[in-house]
Design an enzyme around this catalytic site. Structure first.
Site, PDB file in Angstrom:
ATOM      1  N   GLU A  33    -127.279 -44.296 -51.109  1.00 38.68           N
ATOM      2  CA  GLU A  33    -128.514 -43.979 -51.594  1.00 38.68           C
ATOM      3  C   GLU A  33    -128.357 -42.294 -52.206  1.00 38.68           C
ATOM      4  O   GLU A  33    -127.773 -41.484 -51.436  1.00 38.68           O
ATOM      5  CB  GLU A  33    -129.571 -43.881 -50.529  1.00 38.68           C
ATOM      6  CG  GLU A  33    -130.827 -43.655 -51.158  1.00 38.68           C
ATOM      7  CD  GLU A  33    -132.199 -43.476 -50.190  1.00 38.68           C
ATOM      8  OE1 GLU A  33    -131.714 -43.577 -49.047  1.00 38.68           O
ATOM      9  OE2 GLU A  33    -133.353 -43.379 -50.560  1.00 38.68           O
ATOM     10  N   ARG A 258    -120.330 -46.676 -36.988  1.00 40.58           N
ATOM     11  CA  ARG A 258    -120.233 -45.435 -38.044  1.00 40.58           C
ATOM     12  C   ARG A 258    -119.392 -44.515 -37.107  1.00 40.58           C
ATOM     13  O   ARG A 258    -119.538 -44.511 -35.952  1.00 40.58           O
ATOM     14  CB  ARG A 258    -121.574 -44.756 -38.090  1.00 40.58           C
ATOM     15  CG  ARG A 258    -122.529 -44.528 -37.292  1.00 40.58           C
ATOM     16  CD  ARG A 258    -123.632 -43.656 -37.376  1.00 40.58           C
ATOM     17  NE  ARG A 258    -124.580 -44.224 -38.324  1.00 40.58           N
ATOM     18  CZ  ARG A 258    -125.065 -43.840 -39.429  1.00 40.58           C
ATOM     19  NH1 ARG A 258    -124.689 -42.855 -39.794  1.00 40.58           N
ATOM     20  NH2 ARG A 258    -125.882 -44.659 -40.235  1.00 40.58           N
ATOM     21  N   LYS A 268    -128.150 -37.711 -42.410  1.00 36.24           N
ATOM     22  CA  LYS A 268    -128.750 -36.988 -43.461  1.00 36.24           C
ATOM     23  C   LYS A 268    -129.978 -36.085 -43.182  1.00 36.24           C
ATOM     24  O   LYS A 268    -130.134 -34.970 -43.641  1.00 36.24           O
ATOM     25  CB  LYS A 268    -128.973 -37.995 -44.543  1.00 36.24           C
ATOM     26  CG  LYS A 268    -127.778 -38.333 -45.505  1.00 36.24           C
ATOM     27  CD  LYS A 268    -128.161 -39.142 -46.634  1.00 36.24           C
ATOM     28  CE  LYS A 268    -127.137 -39.924 -47.191  1.00 36.24           C
ATOM     29  NZ  LYS A 268    -127.330 -40.821 -48.429  1.00 36.24           N
TER      30      LYS A 268
END
Length: 556
Positions: A33, A258, A268
């Site tokens: 994104e 992850r 983020k």
RNA sequence: AGUCCGAUGGUGUAAUGGUAGCACUACAGAUUUUGGUUCUGUCUGUCUAGGUUCGAAUCCUGGUCGGACUACCA
């Protein structure tokens, strides 16, 4: 023959699929994104998706998942493409955007409405949350759940036309409000946002949710293996549900854990906070775990790729030690970085038997690891700068440096013996005196002497100055995100130390942004790409050298 | 506490019913005009209790521990 390399669980799956003939070629995608900069975790995903495609002769798309106009921006699109290319990967064909599929997605939604599988809900966000139930309680049906297909079609068209305000209505899938998986309790497909989109402008005022965009986009692109992180595991039934009900190409989702790196944060949201609240200078601050930060810090792309490869992937929680990354950085830089001399914390060394006014140029090896590295001329004379820590008034036993009566070699020059030193009124050493042995000149040494230590130096009369920035880990604890309270309370306040004017050998004054050096015995340094000016380089310390002397001292 | 996922040295990852391996770290030594590099060697591990089996890290059952999910974010 080379030894057999073991496969990770995704390679296992893919090899099986290929062997079964389920797919002729695989097709993956990297779907960021565009709402922030890429970090080392994304690097892992990039290496995985592009790497798998490369290994098995398949393709890998780049698709920007841009379904939320309020957080996204072209600035991020550009930085993401730049970072992927810098890492050495190139995507298949055109750059793709979920926003390119908005029309198709809209038609998919209409299709589901016609099949009686979606409805327009007038409930507020609060009402929807309240009727959602909980992990232990089933949810309740919305009062709007049984609207007719015609009414839903009409209402959804009006939503698209902009007849409603933000939040007034949503489109939901009609699944099961009592489903044990909360995601399947009539999930939202579309919401109203009168917002400017970075690509589609003001064309749309309704935007699809992740769950009604991602799987369909994969399907549109004929993605065979849609790889994402573990937190999407609960979304997989929904991913499959939409694809099945729509009757479109059955992409399949696979999840891996992850990667987390010690002494930093990776979300983020948290990184954005560090930037906005000025704990760092920007997304590309050399202390950030972003690709752009690491690039600016001087980490070679290959080191990051090698790091991702050796760490591998699996499905369990993990925190990879920062030391592993640093190992790969040193491994690369050791092969390529030119050796130079710089004195970070200087003290004057005077060679009392070297004639005043005399000077010479010595040949110095550029890189002992590189046969073709060549040599350069380095000026030498009676007065030099050396590292303050390389002298001790009362040296301990295994101190192979300078002290009264001790001998060392000046790198690439002569063997010297310390004959004395001077102090100021505060007891600080102000200069060190030594005599040199003319016959000990590097490369022409006829003395047969063996000295334990070699130290670096910079010729004082010709020394240039440069700013050096020393970086340390951004956080004081291994896993800030897992600690109690606000992660920012664990920020290492000494993560940056600026040395405004260190002495460097003359050649370094012309260093170009992005160039990487090893300052002998001090570490690897990269010329800062932002703050350097012609003739005035700023050096970022990429990583220190391993220091077994420092380790030895810590033991006492 | 519902559903789902996971558990192998300090860290990360292999072993797919048959010798628990590799890398980083740590430690010891050799080489070295960088206390770097390189080379050699050493230490440390299958969460737990049962079961299946000639044989279990692997399969089954129970337990324990960790994580994810209850955004009109992705």
């Amino acid at each position: 023959m080379s030894e057999e390399k073991s496969l990770n669980f995704l390679e296992d799956i893919i090899e099986q699929h290929l062997a079964e003939g389920r797919y002729k070629h695989i097709h993956t995608r990297f779907p960021p994104e565009p709402n922030g900069y890429l970090h080392i975790g994304h690097a892992s995903s990039i290496c995985l998706n592009f790497g798998l495609a490369k290994k098995y002769g398949g393709k890998c798309n780049l698709r920007f998942d841009d379904t939320n106009p309020v957080t996204e921006d072209t600035e991020y699109v550009d930085s993401i493409m730049n970072d992927i290319r810098w890492l050495g990967f190139e995507w298949e064909g055109e750059t793709l955007y979920t926003s390119d599929y908005f029309d198709t997605l809209y038609n998919f939604a209409v299709d589901l409405i016609k099949k009686g599988l979606a409805y327009v809900d007038d409930s507020t966000a609060e009402e929807i949350a309240a009727t959602k139930g909980s992990t232990t309680e089933p949810g309740k049906n919305s009062p709007y759940r049984n609207r007719s297909i015609e009414e839903n079609l009409q209402l959804f068209a009006e939503m698209k036309e902009g007849k409603n305000k933000d939040g007034e209505k949503v489109l939901r899938a009609k699944i099961d409000m009592a489903h044990p998986n909360l995601l399947l309790r009539d999930p939202l497909m579309y919401r109203i946002k009168h917002a400017h989109h970075h690509r589609t402008g003001d064309k749309w005022c309704i935007y699809p949710m992740y769950d009604f965009a991602h799987g369909q986009s994969d399907s549109i692109e004929n993605i065979t293996h849609s790889i994402c992180t573990l937190e999407f595991i609960h979304h997989r039934p929904l991913y499959d549900w939409f694809i099945e009900k729509l009757g479109i190409y059955p992409s399949k989702q696979y999840e891996f854990a992850r990667r987390n790196l010690s002494y930093t944060v990776m979300s983020k949201r948290k990184l954005l906070q560090l930037v906005n609240e000025k704990h760092v200078t920007g997304w590309d601050d050399p202390r950030m775990p972003t690709i752009s930060g690491m690039r600016r810090r001087g980490y070679p792309a290959q080191a990051i790729v090698n790091f991702c490869d050796t760490v591998g992937i699996a499905k369990r929680e993990n925190v990879v030690d920062l030391g592993v990354l640093e190992f790969h950085v040193r491994e690369q830089l050791n092969k390529t970085a030119l050796r130079m001399m710089a004195v970070l914390d200087p003290v004057k060394l005077i060679i009392t038997n070297y004639p005043e006014g005399q000077a010479e140029e010595l040949d110095m090896e550029n890189n002992p690891e590189d046969e073709n590295g060549g040599t350069r001329k380095v000026p030498f004379s009676r007065e030099l700068w050396i590292e303050r820590e390389d002298f001790m008034e009362e040296p301990p036993k295994k101190f192979f440096r300078l002290g009264p009566g001790l001998t060392v070699r000046l790198k690439g020059a002569y063997i010297i013996e310390c004959t004395g030193f001077a102090k100021d009124n505060n007891g600080n050493v102000t200069e060190i005196h030594a005599t040199y042995i003319p016959e000990s000149k590097s490369g022409h040494d006829t003395t047969g002497l063996k000295v334990k230590g070699t130290i670096h130096w910079v010729n004082a009369p010709t020394a240039r100055t440069a700013e050096v920035r020393l970086y340390d880990r951004l956080f004081k604890v291994e896993n800030p995100a897992a600690e109690e309270g606000d992660f920012k309370t664990y920020i290492n306040e000494h993560s940056l130390e600026v040395l405004p004017a260190v002495y460097v050998e003359p050649a370094l004054a012309d260093a170009q942004p992005g160039q990487e050096f090893q300052f002998l015995r001090k570490g690897y340094f990269a010329v800062d790409s932002k703050d350097s000016t012609p003739g005035k380089p700023v050096f970022n310390r990429t990583v220190t050298l391993k220091d077994s002397w420092a380790k030895e001292q810590k033991k006492d």
